[in-house]
Design a protein around this motif. Structure first.
Motif, PDB file in Angstrom:
ATOM      1  N   PRO A 151       4.364  14.966   1.852  1.00  0.00           N
ATOM      2  CA  PRO A 151       4.112  13.578   1.437  1.00  0.00           C
ATOM      3  C   PRO A 151       3.616  13.492  -0.001  1.00  0.00           C
ATOM      4  N   GLU A 152       4.160  12.516  -0.729  1.00  0.00           N
ATOM      5  CA  GLU A 152       3.843  12.344  -2.140  1.00  0.00           C
ATOM      6  C   GLU A 152       3.715  10.862  -2.462  1.00  0.00           C
ATOM      7  N   GLY A 153       3.197  10.571  -3.653  1.00  0.00           N
ATOM      8  CA  GLY A 153       3.118   9.198  -4.116  1.00  0.00           C
ATOM      9  C   GLY A 153       1.695   8.703  -4.244  1.00  0.00           C
ATOM     10  N   THR A 154       1.504   7.704  -5.116  1.00  0.00           N
ATOM     11  CA  THR A 154       0.176   7.170  -5.426  1.00  0.00           C
ATOM     12  C   THR A 154       0.020   5.705  -5.028  1.00  0.00           C
ATOM     13  N   PHE A 155       0.978   5.161  -4.289  1.00  0.00           N
ATOM     14  CA  PHE A 155       0.892   3.773  -3.827  1.00  0.00           C
ATOM     15  C   PHE A 155       0.006   3.737  -2.581  1.00  0.00           C
ATOM     16  N   CYS A 156      -1.270   4.025  -2.777  1.00  0.00           N
ATOM     17  CA  CYS A 156      -2.194   4.250  -1.669  1.00  0.00           C
ATOM     18  C   CYS A 156      -3.529   3.567  -1.945  1.00  0.00           C
ATOM     19  N   TYR A 157      -4.235   3.267  -0.881  1.00  0.00           N
ATOM     20  CA  TYR A 157      -5.586   2.734  -0.993  1.00  0.00           C
ATOM     21  C   TYR A 157      -6.533   3.840  -1.440  1.00  0.00           C
ATOM     22  N   ARG A 158      -7.420   3.508  -2.418  1.00  0.00           N
ATOM     23  CA  ARG A 158      -8.372   4.484  -2.967  1.00  0.00           C
ATOM     24  C   ARG A 158      -9.793   4.039  -2.612  1.00  0.00           C
ATOM     25  N   PRO A 159     -10.395   4.640  -1.584  1.00  0.00           N
ATOM     26  CA  PRO A 159     -11.769   4.260  -1.224  1.00  0.00           C
ATOM     27  C   PRO A 159     -12.718   4.454  -2.408  1.00  0.00           C
ATOM     28  N   GLY A 160     -13.574   3.470  -2.604  1.00  0.00           N
ATOM     29  CA  GLY A 160     -14.518   3.533  -3.714  1.00  0.00           C
ATOM     30  C   GLY A 160     -13.977   2.973  -5.007  1.00  0.00           C
ATOM     31  N   CYS A 161     -12.660   2.882  -5.130  1.00  0.00           N
ATOM     32  CA  CYS A 161     -12.032   2.303  -6.326  1.00  0.00           C
ATOM     33  C   CYS A 161     -11.436   0.928  -6.016  1.00  0.00           C
ATOM     34  N   ASP A 162     -10.692   0.843  -4.922  1.00  0.00           N
ATOM     35  CA  ASP A 162     -10.095  -0.418  -4.514  1.00  0.00           C
ATOM     36  C   ASP A 162     -11.072  -1.182  -3.621  1.00  0.00           C
ATOM     37  N   SER A 163     -10.979  -2.504  -3.657  1.00  0.00           N
ATOM     38  CA  SER A 163     -11.787  -3.307  -2.748  1.00  0.00           C
ATOM     39  C   SER A 163     -11.254  -3.144  -1.326  1.00  0.00           C
ATOM     40  N   THR A 164     -12.049  -3.525  -0.349  1.00  0.00           N
ATOM     41  CA  THR A 164     -11.611  -3.437   1.045  1.00  0.00           C
ATOM     42  C   THR A 164     -10.855  -4.688   1.475  1.00  0.00           C
ATOM     43  N   HIS A 165     -10.619  -5.602   0.542  1.00  0.00           N
ATOM     44  CA  HIS A 165      -9.804  -6.795   0.789  1.00  0.00           C
ATOM     45  C   HIS A 165      -8.458  -6.580   0.111  1.00  0.00           C
ATOM     46  N   LEU A 166      -7.429  -6.284   0.896  1.00  0.00           N
ATOM     47  CA  LEU A 166      -6.116  -5.979   0.353  1.00  0.00           C
ATOM     48  C   LEU A 166      -5.159  -7.131   0.621  1.00  0.00           C
ATOM     49  N   VAL A 167      -4.391  -7.478  -0.405  1.00  0.00           N
ATOM     50  CA  VAL A 167      -3.306  -8.454  -0.280  1.00  0.00           C
ATOM     51  C   VAL A 167      -2.025  -7.738  -0.694  1.00  0.00           C
ATOM     52  N   ALA A 168      -1.036  -7.705   0.208  1.00  0.00           N
ATOM     53  CA  ALA A 168       0.196  -6.973  -0.057  1.00  0.00           C
ATOM     54  C   ALA A 168       1.381  -7.914   0.006  1.00  0.00           C
ATOM     55  N   VAL A 169       2.328  -7.725  -0.915  1.00  0.00           N
ATOM     56  CA  VAL A 169       3.551  -8.536  -0.957  1.00  0.00           C
ATOM     57  C   VAL A 169       4.741  -7.595  -1.006  1.00  0.00           C
ATOM     58  N   SER A 170       5.720  -7.848  -0.152  1.00  0.00           N
ATOM     59  CA  SER A 170       6.927  -7.028  -0.151  1.00  0.00           C
ATOM     60  C   SER A 170       8.149  -7.908  -0.329  1.00  0.00           C
ATOM     61  N   GLY A 171       9.210  -7.289  -0.831  1.00  0.00           N
ATOM     62  CA  GLY A 171      10.494  -7.960  -0.965  1.00  0.00           C
ATOM     63  C   GLY A 171      11.569  -7.155  -0.271  1.00  0.00           C
ATOM     64  N   GLY A 172      12.153  -7.690   0.795  1.00  0.00           N
ATOM     65  CA  GLY A 172      13.238  -7.012   1.493  1.00  0.00           C
ATOM     66  C   GLY A 172      12.821  -5.695   2.125  1.00  0.00           C
ATOM     67  N   MET A 173      13.719  -4.702   2.055  1.00  0.00           N
ATOM     68  CA  MET A 173      13.501  -3.400   2.694  1.00  0.00           C
ATOM     69  C   MET A 173      12.299  -2.656   2.140  1.00  0.00           C
ATOM     70  N   SER A 174      11.775  -3.091   1.011  1.00  0.00           N
ATOM     71  CA  SER A 174      10.591  -2.430   0.453  1.00  0.00           C
ATOM     72  C   SER A 174       9.356  -2.633   1.316  1.00  0.00           C
ATOM     73  N   VAL A 175       9.477  -3.360   2.411  1.00  0.00           N
ATOM     74  CA  VAL A 175       8.354  -3.577   3.316  1.00  0.00           C
ATOM     75  C   VAL A 175       7.945  -2.305   4.052  1.00  0.00           C
ATOM     76  N   THR A 176       8.783  -1.273   4.082  1.00  0.00           N
ATOM     77  CA  THR A 176       8.522  -0.124   4.950  1.00  0.00           C
ATOM     78  C   THR A 176       7.167   0.555   4.722  1.00  0.00           C
ATOM     79  N   PRO A 177       6.689   0.751   3.481  1.00  0.00           N
ATOM     80  CA  PRO A 177       5.352   1.360   3.368  1.00  0.00           C
ATOM     81  C   PRO A 177       4.254   0.465   3.921  1.00  0.00           C
ATOM     82  N   LEU A 178       4.481  -0.853   3.931  1.00  0.00           N
ATOM     83  CA  LEU A 178       3.455  -1.751   4.461  1.00  0.00           C
ATOM     84  C   LEU A 178       3.358  -1.646   5.977  1.00  0.00           C
ATOM     85  N   ARG A 179       4.405  -1.166   6.640  1.00  0.00           N
ATOM     86  CA  ARG A 179       4.269  -0.884   8.077  1.00  0.00           C
ATOM     87  C   ARG A 179       3.256   0.227   8.307  1.00  0.00           C
TER      88      ARG A 179
END
Length: 347
Positions: free
Chosen positions: A102-130
């Protein structure tokens, strides 16, 4: 970046709709252990197709806890012109696949990101949000998540019933579906814009996760500009492979035909022909050279090479090189298109 690969066995294939299949992959080794991952990461699958060597990244759509239970799930669209249609025709139950870790940096970073996440996807790009959604529901991701899923047509929508069920089960997860070009039950009619987002959640102190085409990123950057969201609170998934320079707003006139491409690597030189309308990476793969590649979007830096001679076109939206890399004539072959004969030097 890790060069090692893992062997995974296809243990289930589910036809989701006419164009989409879910592939369940399990470890081939006797202990059945899979590499852990973070929601938002991807696997690269390596192929050899009719003498061409290539790879493609696919987001892991299952939860980290699913990996602990011994499986990853990938949702793959069978459209396109090369690898995914080949996978649909040739990969069957029980087959072995060579994959990256597994690779990639499209990830939640504890201590850096807030615990309130808002995510938007377009079409098939929704798969990581699953993966994000399942992780919130099973407790492996300690955040509050609101997801906005944008589609053009009702028949294309993925995960609607599943996500709505998650929202009923888990108060920390909310979802809104928006279908732009026709009315759709259980969905808002229209695009995901600032008005829609602020109707369901607040952007104050939120970390935004965007995954979709480059056009969606440009639209939301303009749409949300009045919110003055700091750059550190925007997270964008890699926009995907650019297959041709044609149609890019900053592209020079593209001539037909091919050019000479020379790759110098480890004291040896390989010479081949590269089409003017294909990336240098695709030309190398087509010739069976096996170049290094991962994200195929100019983000990971894995394919970085030095341009010793010649000129290339790099679409501005895919050009992530630093000023120093540009001064050193370094390029990402995955999103560079030849304008003349080219000589590259790579590891």
């Amino acid at each position: 970046m890790n060069d090692a690969r893992q062997s995974l066995r296809v243990t289930a294939i589910t036809q989701v709709d006419e164009w989409v299949r879910c592939y369940r992959l399990e470890a081939a080794q006797p202990d059945g252990k899979l590499a852990p991952f973070l929601p938002g990461q991807y696997l690269n699958i390596f192929y050899e197709i009719d003498g061409s060597t290539t790879s493609r990244p696919y987001s892991i759509a299952s939860s980290p806890k699913d990996a602990e239970q011994g499986f990853y799930e990938l949702f793959i669209h069978g459209g396109g012109g090369f690898t995914s249609p080949w996978l649909f025709r040739h990969i069957a139950m029980g087959d072995m696949l060579s994959c990256s870790y597994p690779e990639g940096t499209f990830c939640y970073r504890p201590g850096c990101d807030s615990t309130h996440l808002v995510a938007v996807s377009g079409g098939m790009s929704v798969t990581p949000l699953r993966a994000f959604a399942r992780a919130v529901v099973d407790g492996s991701l300690d955040v509050d998540l609101t997801v906005f899923c944008g589609w053009d047509y009702c028949h294309e929508v993925l995960f609607m019933d599943e996500f709505l069920q998650y929202a009923q089960e888990c108060p920390r997860f909310r979802v809104v579906f928006a279908v732009a070009k026709e009315p759709c039950p259980k969905a808002v009619h229209g695009y995901v814009d600032r008005k829609l987002i602020e109707s369901y959640t607040t952007l104050q102190n939120a970390t935004l996760f965007l995954c979709g085409p480059e056009e969606m990123y440009r639209f939301l950057s303009q749409e949300l500009a009045p919110c003055r969201i700091p750059a550190g609170r925007w997270r964008r998934e890699i926009p995907g492979e650019i297959k041709t320079p044609l149609g890019q707003p900053d592209a020079p006139p593209v001539q037909k035909g091919s050019v000479s491409l020379t790759l110098r690597r480890q004291g040896q030189a390989v010479r081949l022909r590269a089409g003017r309308e294909e990336s240098l990476l695709v030309a190398l793969e087509r010739a069976g050279v096996q170049p290094k590649a991962r994200c195929r979007s100019g983000r990971c830096g894995y394919c970085l090479a030095r341009l010793l001679a010649g000129e290339v076109y790099v679409p501005a939206a895919w050009d992530t090189r630093t000023p120093q890399q540009k001064a050193e004539r370094k390029i990402h072959p995955c999103c560079s298109f030849p304008l003349s004969d080219v000589v590259l030097e790579a590891e």
